[in-house]
Write a protein that holds these residues in place. Sequence first.
Motif, PDB file in Angstrom:
ATOM      1  N   GLU A  27      -4.276   1.195 -39.102  1.00 24.16           N
ATOM      2  CA  GLU A  27      -4.418   2.516 -39.714  1.00 24.16           C
ATOM      3  C   GLU A  27      -3.405   3.511 -39.165  1.00 24.16           C
ATOM      4  OE1 GLU A  27      -8.441   3.639 -39.016  1.00 24.16           O
ATOM      5  OE2 GLU A  27      -9.251   2.190 -40.447  1.00 24.16           O
ATOM      6  N   ASN A  28      -3.135   3.419 -37.864  1.00 23.63           N
ATOM      7  CA  ASN A  28      -2.213   4.366 -37.229  1.00 23.63           C
ATOM      8  C   ASN A  28      -0.755   3.942 -37.349  1.00 23.63           C
ATOM      9  OD1 ASN A  28      -4.222   6.127 -36.404  1.00 23.63           O
ATOM     10  ND2 ASN A  28      -4.587   4.973 -34.529  1.00 23.63           N
ATOM     11  N   ILE A 115       2.022  10.009 -33.872  1.00 20.91           N
ATOM     12  CA  ILE A 115       2.176  11.426 -34.221  1.00 20.91           C
ATOM     13  C   ILE A 115       2.877  11.570 -35.566  1.00 20.91           C
ATOM     14  CG2 ILE A 115       3.345  13.569 -33.574  1.00 20.91           C
ATOM     15  CD1 ILE A 115       2.762  12.835 -30.653  1.00 20.91           C
ATOM     16  N   LYS A 116       3.939  10.799 -35.776  1.00 21.02           N
ATOM     17  CA  LYS A 116       4.645  10.857 -37.058  1.00 21.02           C
ATOM     18  C   LYS A 116       3.723  10.455 -38.197  1.00 21.02           C
ATOM     19  CE  LYS A 116       9.426  10.035 -35.635  1.00 21.02           C
ATOM     20  NZ  LYS A 116      10.552   9.077 -35.711  1.00 21.02           N
ATOM     21  N   GLN A 117       2.915   9.428 -37.984  1.00 19.51           N
ATOM     22  CA  GLN A 117       1.983   8.973 -39.015  1.00 19.51           C
ATOM     23  C   GLN A 117       0.934  10.043 -39.305  1.00 19.51           C
ATOM     24  OE1 GLN A 117       2.386   6.194 -40.707  1.00 19.51           O
ATOM     25  NE2 GLN A 117       0.626   6.604 -42.001  1.00 19.51           N
ATOM     26  N   LYS A 120       2.465  12.704 -41.478  1.00 17.99           N
ATOM     27  CA  LYS A 120       2.588  12.220 -42.857  1.00 17.99           C
ATOM     28  C   LYS A 120       1.259  12.322 -43.575  1.00 17.99           C
ATOM     29  CE  LYS A 120       6.336   8.895 -42.280  1.00 17.99           C
ATOM     30  NZ  LYS A 120       6.691   7.469 -42.295  1.00 17.99           N
ATOM     31  N   ASN A 121       0.175  11.970 -42.868  1.00 20.89           N
ATOM     32  CA  ASN A 121      -1.159  12.030 -43.475  1.00 20.89           C
ATOM     33  C   ASN A 121      -1.579  13.456 -43.756  1.00 20.89           C
ATOM     34  OD1 ASN A 121      -1.318   9.265 -43.382  1.00 20.89           O
ATOM     35  ND2 ASN A 121      -2.536   9.203 -41.519  1.00 20.89           N
TER      36      ASN A 121
END
Length: 124
Positions: A27-28, A115-117, A120-121
């Motif tokens: 998920e991450n 953190i980037k993911q 984006k979410n």
Amino acid sequence: MFGKCKICGTGVGTINLTNGTCKLCLENGATNSTSDYSASKNISKIISFIGWVFVWIGAIIVIVGLVQSSEYGGFALLGFGLGTSVSGLFLVIAGQITRAIVDNASHTKEILQIIKQSYKNKST
């Protein structure tokens, strides 16, 4: 049946693993970044191993020096053995410090990906 996630190492049921990766890592968007630094990790393990060999050789030399301390050169063996053991400990420390730095870089990379993911979410 229990298995371990190949990325985070968490022990989970094998039913919760997809290709050896737990649901949280999937998920991450976490990736296994240990391959980026595998050469550094292996070299640091070799350095630590050589250091432990030096420590044990130095300890043997110290014991021989203690047994032969009454003869000529016994005290010189004591000094040489202690010096060898201390040098070996410095090699072990250098290997462990290198491994810690590599692990820190790996974990920082994983944190950055998480953190980037999450950004984006949030933006979608």
